[in-house]
Design an enzyme around this catalytic site. Structure first.
Site, PDB file in Angstrom:
ATOM      1  N   LEU A 203       0.885  -1.189   0.000  1.00 50.66           N
ATOM      2  CA  LEU A 203       0.000   0.000   0.000  1.00 50.66           C
ATOM      3  C   LEU A 203       0.904   1.215   0.000  1.00 50.66           C
ATOM      4  CD1 LEU A 203      -2.642  -0.564   2.865  1.00 50.66           C
ATOM      5  CD2 LEU A 203      -3.077  -0.676   0.406  1.00 50.66           C
ATOM      6  N   HIS A 204       0.753   2.096  -0.950  1.00 54.00           N
ATOM      7  CA  HIS A 204       1.579   3.305  -0.889  1.00 54.00           C
ATOM      8  C   HIS A 204       0.913   4.541  -1.472  1.00 54.00           C
ATOM      9  CE1 HIS A 204       2.331   2.406  -5.124  1.00 54.00           C
ATOM     10  NE2 HIS A 204       2.748   3.649  -5.240  1.00 54.00           N
ATOM     11  N   ARG A 205      -0.263   4.379  -2.125  1.00 54.98           N
ATOM     12  CA  ARG A 205      -0.829   5.547  -2.806  1.00 54.98           C
ATOM     13  C   ARG A 205      -1.379   6.553  -1.816  1.00 54.98           C
ATOM     14  NH1 ARG A 205      -0.441   5.560  -8.084  1.00 54.98           N
ATOM     15  NH2 ARG A 205      -0.130   3.464  -8.861  1.00 54.98           N
ATOM     16  N   ARG A 236       6.764   5.594   2.321  1.00 48.54           N
ATOM     17  CA  ARG A 236       5.628   6.505   2.525  1.00 48.54           C
ATOM     18  C   ARG A 236       4.621   5.898   3.512  1.00 48.54           C
ATOM     19  NH1 ARG A 236       3.304  10.204  -1.537  1.00 48.54           N
ATOM     20  NH2 ARG A 236       1.520  11.082  -0.510  1.00 48.54           N
ATOM     21  N   ASP A 277      -2.224  -1.528  -4.052  1.00 53.57           N
ATOM     22  CA  ASP A 277      -2.750  -0.363  -4.764  1.00 53.57           C
ATOM     23  C   ASP A 277      -1.750   0.094  -5.835  1.00 53.57           C
ATOM     24  OD1 ASP A 277      -0.789   0.763  -3.172  1.00 53.57           O
ATOM     25  OD2 ASP A 277      -2.119   2.129  -2.100  1.00 53.57           O
TER      26      ASP A 277
END
Ligand code: UD1
Length: 353
Positions: A203-205, A236, A277
């Protein structure tokens, strides 16, 4: 022919690898400019080493920052580099702030600019990547599309006469690294088990990490899965979770730092399933025949949705056990090309001169 590639973020280094090989194999000169958007070793130098990409000729060391600060830093640096180094093509990759900066700096100087991975659209105007794609496609001189869907979007926006279908260079590198890791498996982290492969999650968005309530909800859903989940954590994600006081490692979750590309391909091919994502990982899962759940409201890669190999599930409410069952019909088509997109890219650049 003299080509200057501008890259800056992890997925661009992956795309750069096959293009660099194909350019050098056909005797062209290739200059690599790194904006410095990604600078942590696991996001940058580790990829260059793993994928045998030569060191960048120039690094602008722009680093992290708000969109304006980061993009402006790149624009200033790139204008100088482009001014000092006349080339036949400047090549921008994908949809990051580094892509946008390369396109704008080139067009303002009247330098020929080609966009690799052109024509992708999510239709979601809240995504920074969507702004970057649309602007880049509309200013670039040559649009190199990875899929028929991309070609259709470009035609709908009046850009057909500058567009050419070359296939997806990420398929080239993914299939090559799969063959290499099948022959010689990479060393894997402790959270991985070949005997009982976990779910692979990333998950990084911004849409998922920057709202603490949303991030906490997604992490809880992953932690509640009925099998081990190896969460490969982007910096992030780690910094946003820390700032919001969200504990990542609990329940089913085993948290690890970024993997090398080879480790990622090895894990994706063998994982029970993928939750992500990331645009790239959705497609890698599809190419490597692993079912995927995409934690977003849409995808730029609708080809992956066939036979539910990938499902769109923004809040992670689908039953993962059902989605990760592997019985699905065999596919015979190759929506991302036959593994020769980099060679086709080089031919398109040479023909376009
Ligand atoms: C960028 C791209 C995104 C791509 C992703 C792949 C944009 C708008 N987004 O997102 O499309 O999918 O790269 O990773 O260009 N950080 C580090 N080390 C680094 C780089 C970043 O720790 O080397 C951390 C910093 O806390 C930074 C944050 O990650 O503030 C965000 O980095 P940034 O480059 O702005 O965007 P990504 O989230 O990586």
């Amino acid at each position: 022919m003299r080509v200057m590639s501008v890259v800056g973020a992890r997925p661009q280094f992956i795309k750069l690898a096959p293009v660099d090989r194909a350019l050098r194999a056909s005797g062209h000169e290739h200059i690599i400019v790194h904006t410095g958007q990604h600078y942590s070793p696991e996001l940058s130098s580790a990829l260059f080493a793993d994928l045998a990409i030569p060191e960048a000729d120039v690094n602008l060391n722009v680093g992290s920052g708000g969109h304006a600060e980061q993009t402006a830093g790149m624009l200033v640096g790139l204008e100088i580099v482009f001014g000092e180094n006349p080339v036949d093509w400047i090549l921008a990759y994908g949809d990051t702030n580094s892509t946008l900066a390369a396109a704008l700096a080139a067009v303002k100087l009247g330098r020929p600019i080609a966009h690799l991975e052109a024509g992708l659209r999510s239709g979601n105007r809240r995504m920074p990547e969507e702004h970057n794609r649309v602007v880049t496609d509309h200013v670039a001189d040559l649009l190199l599309a990875p899929t028929e869907t991309g070609m259709r979007h470009l035609a709908e926006e009046g850009l057909a006469d500058r567009s050419i279908l070359v296939g997806d260079v990420m398929a080239d590198v993914c299939l090559r690294v799969r063959a290499a890791t099948d022959r010689q498996p990479p060393q894997m982290p402790a959270a991985w088990s070949d005997d009982d492969p976990p779910v692979l999650a990333t998950l990084h968005r911004a849409e998922n990490t920057d709202d603490p309530a949303r991030l906490a909800m997604l992490i809880e859903r992953l932690a509640a899965m009925p099998f081990p989940v190896m969460l490969v954590a982007h910096p992030r994600l780690v910094s946003k979770a820390d700032a919001a006081g969200i504990e990542l490692e609990h329940g089913a979750l085993r948290v690890g730092a970024s993997l090398t590309y080879s480790q990622m391909v090895y894990a994706t091919a063998r994982a029970r399933g993928v939750v992500t994502d990331s645009g790239g990982l959705q497609k890698e899962a599809f190419l490597l025949r692993t079912p995927c759940i995409t934690a977003r409201t849409e995808t730029e890669w609708p080809e992956t949705l066939s036979d539910d190999w990938n499902i769109i599930d923004p809040d992670l409410t689908a039953d993962p056990a059902a989605q990760f069952a592997r019985e699905r019909p065999e596919r015979r088509d190759h929506p991302f090309g036959e593994g020769d997109a980099a060679e086709r890219t080089v031919r398109a650049l040479a023909d376009g001169l």
